[in-house]
Design a protein around this motif. Structure first.
Motif, short mmCIF file in Angstrom:
data_model
loop_
_atom_site.label_atom_id
_atom_site.label_comp_id
_atom_site.label_asym_id
_atom_site.label_seq_id
_atom_site.Cartn_x
_atom_site.Cartn_y
_atom_site.Cartn_z
N SER A 179 0.83 -1.21 0.00
CA SER A 179 0.00 0.00 0.00
C SER A 179 0.86 1.25 0.00
O SER A 179 0.51 2.26 -0.65
N ILE A 180 2.01 1.23 0.69
CA ILE A 180 2.91 2.38 0.70
C ILE A 180 3.46 2.63 -0.70
O ILE A 180 3.50 3.77 -1.17
N VAL A 181 3.85 1.56 -1.39
CA VAL A 181 4.34 1.68 -2.76
C VAL A 181 3.25 2.27 -3.66
O VAL A 181 3.49 3.18 -4.46
N ALA A 182 2.02 1.78 -3.50
CA ALA A 182 0.90 2.23 -4.35
C ALA A 182 0.54 3.69 -4.06
O ALA A 182 0.25 4.46 -4.99
N ILE A 183 0.56 4.09 -2.79
CA ILE A 183 0.24 5.48 -2.43
C ILE A 183 1.27 6.42 -3.05
O ILE A 183 0.93 7.46 -3.63
N ASN A 184 2.53 6.05 -2.95
CA ASN A 184 3.60 6.86 -3.52
C ASN A 184 3.44 6.97 -5.04
O ASN A 184 3.56 8.05 -5.63
N ARG A 185 3.12 5.85 -5.68
CA ARG A 185 3.04 5.80 -7.14
C ARG A 185 1.75 6.44 -7.68
O ARG A 185 1.78 7.27 -8.57
N ASP A 186 0.62 6.06 -7.09
CA ASP A 186 -0.67 6.43 -7.66
C ASP A 186 -1.18 7.79 -7.19
O ASP A 186 -1.87 8.49 -7.93
N GLU A 187 -0.88 8.16 -5.96
CA GLU A 187 -1.39 9.42 -5.41
C GLU A 187 -0.36 10.53 -5.49
O GLU A 187 -0.63 11.65 -5.05
N ASN A 188 0.84 10.22 -6.03
CA ASN A 188 1.92 11.20 -6.14
C ASN A 188 2.25 11.83 -4.79
O ASN A 188 2.44 13.05 -4.68
N VAL A 189 2.29 11.00 -3.76
CA VAL A 189 2.63 11.45 -2.41
C VAL A 189 4.08 11.06 -2.12
O VAL A 189 4.45 9.89 -2.27
N SER A 190 4.89 12.02 -1.73
CA SER A 190 6.25 11.73 -1.30
C SER A 190 6.20 11.11 0.10
O SER A 190 5.36 11.50 0.92
N VAL A 191 7.08 10.15 0.37
CA VAL A 191 7.01 9.39 1.62
C VAL A 191 8.37 9.39 2.32
O VAL A 191 9.41 9.15 1.69
N LEU A 192 8.34 9.68 3.63
CA LEU A 192 9.51 9.49 4.49
C LEU A 192 9.14 8.40 5.48
O LEU A 192 8.25 8.58 6.31
N LEU A 193 9.81 7.26 5.36
CA LEU A 193 9.43 6.04 6.08
C LEU A 193 10.46 5.70 7.14
O LEU A 193 11.62 5.44 6.83
N VAL A 194 10.04 5.70 8.40
CA VAL A 194 10.87 5.24 9.52
C VAL A 194 10.52 3.80 9.80
O VAL A 194 9.34 3.46 10.01
N GLU A 195 11.52 2.93 9.78
CA GLU A 195 11.25 1.49 9.95
C GLU A 195 12.42 0.78 10.63
O GLU A 195 13.57 0.98 10.30
N GLN A 196 12.07 -0.09 11.61
CA GLN A 196 13.07 -1.02 12.14
C GLN A 196 13.18 -2.27 11.27
O GLN A 196 14.19 -2.96 11.31
N ASN A 197 12.13 -2.55 10.50
CA ASN A 197 12.18 -3.64 9.53
C ASN A 197 12.96 -3.11 8.32
O ASN A 197 12.40 -2.72 7.30
N SER A 198 14.29 -3.09 8.47
CA SER A 198 15.15 -2.43 7.49
C SER A 198 15.06 -3.07 6.12
O SER A 198 15.10 -2.38 5.09
N ARG A 199 14.94 -4.37 6.08
CA ARG A 199 14.88 -5.08 4.80
C ARG A 199 13.66 -4.62 3.99
O ARG A 199 13.74 -4.31 2.81
N MET A 200 12.51 -4.58 4.66
CA MET A 200 11.28 -4.13 3.99
C MET A 200 11.42 -2.67 3.55
O MET A 200 11.08 -2.31 2.43
N ALA A 201 11.94 -1.83 4.44
CA ALA A 201 12.06 -0.40 4.13
C ALA A 201 12.95 -0.17 2.92
O ALA A 201 12.64 0.66 2.06
#
Length: 240
Positions: A179-201
């Motif tokens: 969903s994060i990938v789709a929001i960034n791509r489809d809604e043209n929203v820039s994303v700053l993602l803080v994650e401990q799941n580094s592999r996913m991030a």
């Protein structure tokens, strides 16, 4: 590329604790950037500084070409910055519908709000199924989808996500990542993602910064950092 966020040489303190030490980073329009690092590295402090929840001691923060450090958090929401906080922070006794509509509290365009609501329910079909349900009765993953949807109701240009996979079942982590990938791509929203799941991030972002005790230790293209031996040993728990 045009920068939507420019975080310049920022120092931030919690009383006498020096949480950020001359940190600089940027997010370009249409980009997803990841912040990775251990607990206490300063990742969430960066988000609090951007949203005005914490005053910085020195440095500058620019959003869309305007300096924003010191501005009121509510004004920043109106300007197009929305944050999904760590720990979800739902209104547990309110329905999913009312939780989502709380995200649009700065907006007055009724037709636009209805359009955003339809977009969120299409993006997260589970929320449509739970529309009239009290938010506190949903699973952690469903609540996480709801608070991301709530942030989208503000119609942001920059979305800040603080540990969206924390406490979420592995299967739903994949759904949230998609969903994060789709929001960034489809809604043209820039994303700053803080994650401990580094592999996913690193897999869903274009660029990343690795923090260690309040400083940027490494930065670069996410695909390069995924294969970097230092990142593997420090943040990914060994070989991929």
């Amino acid at each position: 590329m045009t920068q939507i966020l420019d975080f310049r040489n920022v120092d931030l303190f919690y009383d006498h604790v020096h949480a950020l030490r001359g940190v600089s980073l940027s997010v370009n329009q249409g980009e997803t950037v990841a912040l990775i690092g251990a607990n206490g590295a300063g990742k969430s402090s960066i988000l609090r500084a951007i949203t005005g929840l914490r005053r910085i001691r020195s440095g500058e923060i620019h959003y869309d070409g305007q300096r924003i450090d010191g501005r009121n958090p509510a004004d920043l929401v109106k300007a197009g910055i929305a944050m999904v906080p760590e720990g979800r922070r739902v209104f547990p006794y309110m329905t999913v519908k009312d939780n989502l509509l709380m995200g649009a509290f700065t907006r007055t365009d009724k037709a636009g709000i209805a359009q955003s609501l339809e977009m969120v329910l299409t993006r997260f079909p589970r929320l449509k199924e739970r529309y009239g349900q009290a938010a506190g009765t949903m699973s952690g993953g469903e609540q996480q989808m709801m608070v991301i949807g709530r942030a989208l109701m503000a119609k942001p240009r920059l979305l800040l996500l603080d540990e969206p996979s924390l406490g979420v079942a592995p299967k739903l982590v994949q759904d949230i990542a998609r969903s994060i990938v789709a929001i960034n791509r489809d809604e043209n929203v820039s994303v700053l993602l803080v994650e401990q799941n580094s592999r996913m991030a690193l897999r869903i972002s274009q660029r990343a910064y690795a923090l260690t005790t309040g400083v940027v230790a490494l930065s670069g293209n996410s695909s390069d950092l995924l294969s970097d031996e230092r990142v593997k040993s420090l943040y990914l728990g060994g070989e991929l």
